[in-house]
Scaffold this active site. Structure first.
Site, PDB file in Angstrom:
ATOM      1  N   HIS A  23       0.859  -1.207   0.000  1.00 58.49           N
ATOM      2  CA  HIS A  23       0.000   0.000   0.000  1.00 58.49           C
ATOM      3  C   HIS A  23       0.889   1.249   0.000  1.00 58.49           C
ATOM      4  CE1 HIS A  23      -3.767  -2.015   1.989  1.00 58.49           C
ATOM      5  NE2 HIS A  23      -3.712  -2.234   0.692  1.00 58.49           N
ATOM      6  N   HIS A  79     -12.376  -9.503  -5.073  1.00 55.47           N
ATOM      7  CA  HIS A  79     -11.968  -8.189  -4.551  1.00 55.47           C
ATOM      8  C   HIS A  79     -11.235  -7.463  -5.673  1.00 55.47           C
ATOM      9  CE1 HIS A  79     -10.459  -5.097  -1.977  1.00 55.47           C
ATOM     10  NE2 HIS A  79      -9.409  -5.710  -1.491  1.00 55.47           N
ATOM     11  N   GLU A  81      -9.165  -4.837  -5.457  1.00 48.53           N
ATOM     12  CA  GLU A  81      -7.895  -4.154  -5.189  1.00 48.53           C
ATOM     13  C   GLU A  81      -6.796  -4.764  -6.068  1.00 48.53           C
ATOM     14  OE1 GLU A  81      -6.966  -3.693  -1.018  1.00 48.53           O
ATOM     15  OE2 GLU A  81      -5.571  -2.059  -1.444  1.00 48.53           O
ATOM     16  N   ASP A  83      -3.840  -5.808  -5.896  1.00 46.54           N
ATOM     17  CA  ASP A  83      -3.029  -6.988  -5.575  1.00 46.54           C
ATOM     18  C   ASP A  83      -3.746  -8.288  -5.922  1.00 46.54           C
ATOM     19  OD1 ASP A  83      -4.633  -5.983  -3.476  1.00 46.54           O
ATOM     20  OD2 ASP A  83      -3.586  -7.172  -1.982  1.00 46.54           O
ATOM     21  N   HIS A 145     -12.441  -5.638   3.148  1.00 40.41           N
ATOM     22  CA  HIS A 145     -12.303  -4.304   3.701  1.00 40.41           C
ATOM     23  C   HIS A 145     -12.613  -3.200   2.676  1.00 40.41           C
ATOM     24  CE1 HIS A 145      -8.094  -3.363   2.045  1.00 40.41           C
ATOM     25  NE2 HIS A 145      -8.469  -4.488   1.525  1.00 40.41           N
ATOM     26  N   ASP A 164      -9.101 -11.200   1.427  1.00 40.53           N
ATOM     27  CA  ASP A 164      -8.196 -10.624   2.427  1.00 40.53           C
ATOM     28  C   ASP A 164      -8.482 -11.137   3.842  1.00 40.53           C
ATOM     29  OD1 ASP A 164      -6.604  -8.985   0.795  1.00 40.53           O
ATOM     30  OD2 ASP A 164      -8.060  -7.354   0.849  1.00 40.53           O
ATOM     31  N   TYR A 192      -1.847  -7.750  10.868  1.00 38.27           N
ATOM     32  CA  TYR A 192      -2.758  -7.561   9.728  1.00 38.27           C
ATOM     33  C   TYR A 192      -4.125  -7.095  10.238  1.00 38.27           C
ATOM     34  CZ  TYR A 192      -4.863  -9.076   5.215  1.00 38.27           C
ATOM     35  OH  TYR A 192      -5.493  -9.164   4.004  1.00 38.27           O
ATOM     36  N   HIS A 225      -3.836 -13.810   0.981  1.00 38.14           N
ATOM     37  CA  HIS A 225      -2.447 -13.506   1.370  1.00 38.14           C
ATOM     38  C   HIS A 225      -2.028 -14.501   2.448  1.00 38.14           C
ATOM     39  CE1 HIS A 225      -2.378  -9.614  -0.624  1.00 38.14           C
ATOM     40  NE2 HIS A 225      -3.449  -9.227   0.037  1.00 38.14           N
TER      41      HIS A 225
HETATM   42 FE1  FEO Z   1      -7.535  -5.509  -0.166  1.00 33.04          FE
HETATM   43 FE2  FEO Z   1      -5.096  -7.778  -0.502  1.00 33.04          FE
HETATM   44  O1  FEO Z   1      -6.169  -6.373  -1.018  1.00 33.04           O
END
Ligand code: FEO
Length: 397
Positions: A23, A79, A81, A83, A145, A164, A192, A225
């Site tokens: 991030h 998701h 995002e 990544d 999130h 996530d 995390y 992750h």
């Molecule tokens: Fe919310 Fe691992 O991205």
């Protein structure tokens, strides 16, 4: 590289051994990270998520060793995002008409990121997608999130793909939770949660209770992750419920920065006073200019109370202290006590400023704080000691 998770479910992701900042500069990844897409090869073939854009080409090169891309029937975007969706533009060049299953919010996010009008299929909680004998069940998870976040569940194999949720930034060649160092795993999990999920804790509790209410058997949690939870996956779910419930330990954390050591001397004498009042309390003390900010946030998350110190500079506070207070504000910690301290030469606004910021961030500010003019002498050090002792007694009741 791929890895069989169970039956026809494969991890087709990327272990990112090198990454140390995530991030931007917002999250330190001391132990690297992983991006975990999954390929399900049933009668129908589904790909759940992709990897960060930097690894797009490597991802596609590895994926074609597993499957002819044209045989992928469905792409699931849990998701948006980058990544997890970052390799979509590369992938969709090969399979431009393949449907992408995602939430309504994910359509907005994906279009916002990539400006592509792919074949989006919007799903809601409870919708099912048949892969043959097994089905994927979708569960929207807004603000866990991002607004677009979603889980999905594979029947028969009893796998929750949680994106996530329940993840950690933790690179390991052992992709399963029972194979890795348990202490490392725990510390990455709590970091995390503290740094990413704390503001969403009420939604975490609600969503977990909702999912548990479906009474679906749970053999695996496949996160996006870190490790795959296969040994007692319910344990991390229980742990999340505990962390989401205004978690705290018997810990007081002192965080400060200093210019000419005056505020450091205050911090260390306050610490002595705390230790004198309660030998059981876990006391932590960090100089903010020398400590990783995400590690500090994790300690704040664990604390029942914090003390924040800065000298006064230009009628304000040091930037390292202002920075951590900005992070603390966004994380919306609950049920914690706090107070400020700091030395000064003439105007001396720092303590008032810090306490106002702590109050505005939802902390129960106990007392006016402690100011010391110039460098602490023996009398001031004794005041710091007593201040620490009293603070410890106040936060223990
Ligand atoms: Fe919310 Fe691992 O991205």
């Amino acid at each position: 590289m791929s890895l069989c998770v169970k039956n026809n479910v494969y991890w087709v992701g990327k272990i990112d051994w090198e990454i140390r900042k995530f991030h931007g500069d917002e999250y330190s990844t001391h132990r690297g990270s992983t991006y975990n897409p999954y390929l399900i090869k049933e009668e129908k073939v589904a790909l759940i998520d992709t990897v960060w854009a930097s690894f797009s080409k490597e991802f596609i090169t590895n994926l074609v060793k597993e499957i002819d891309l044209k045989k992928i029937d469905y792409v699931i975007a849990n998701h948006a995002e980058i990544d997890h969706s970052g390799a979509l533009p590369e992938l969709m060049q090969y399979i431009p008409d393949t449907p992408i299953y995602c939430t309504k919010n994910a359509v907005n996010s994906l279009k916002g990121h990539y400006h592509q009008d792919w074949n989006f299929n919007v799903v809601k909680t409870g919708d099912r997608l048949s892969l043959g004998p097994k089905e994927l069940i979708f569960i929207e998870a807004p603000m866990l999130h991002w607004p677009d976040s979603m889980f999905c569940y594979l029947t028969e194999d009893n796998i929750l793909f949680s994106n996530d949720g329940f993840g950690q930034h933790y690179a390991s060649e052992y992709m399963f939770n029972d194979l890795v160092d348990q202490s490392e795993l725990f510390s990455e999990c709590i970091k995390y949660y503290a740094n990413i999920l704390t503001p969403f804790s009420p939604m975490v509790i609600k969503k977990i209770k909702e999912v548990l209410g479906f009474n679906l058997p749970l053999d695996f949690i496949c996160t996006s992750h870190g490790v795959i939870w296969r040994d007692n996956p319910g344990k991390i779910v229980e742990q999340y419920l505990e962390w989401a419930g205004n978690y705290q330990e018997n810990q007081i954390t002192i965080i400060y920065d200093t210019m000419w050591n005056g505020t450091r001397v205050m911090a260390e004498n306050i610490a002595k006073g705390i230790q004198n009042s309660d030998s059981e309390v876990n006391l932590k003390l960090f100089n903010l200019s020398k400590t990783d900010k995400n590690d500090v946030i994790t300690e704040v998350f664990k604390s029942k109370a914090i003390l924040v110190g800065s000298p006064t500079i230009n009628r304000g506070i040091l930037v390292s202290v202002a920075g951590i207070l900005e992070m603390i504000k966004g994380l919306k910690f609950k049920n914690k006590k706090a107070n400020a301290f700091g030395c000064y030469g003439w105007s001396g606004e720092s303590v008032k400023i810090i306490n106002a910021l702590l109050k505005g961030s939802g902390f129960d500010v106990v007392g006016e704080g402690l100011r010391v003019m110039w460098n602490p002498d023996s009398e001031s050090m004794a005041k710091c000691f007593e201040y620490g002792r009293q603070f410890s007694l106040n936060v223990s009741v």
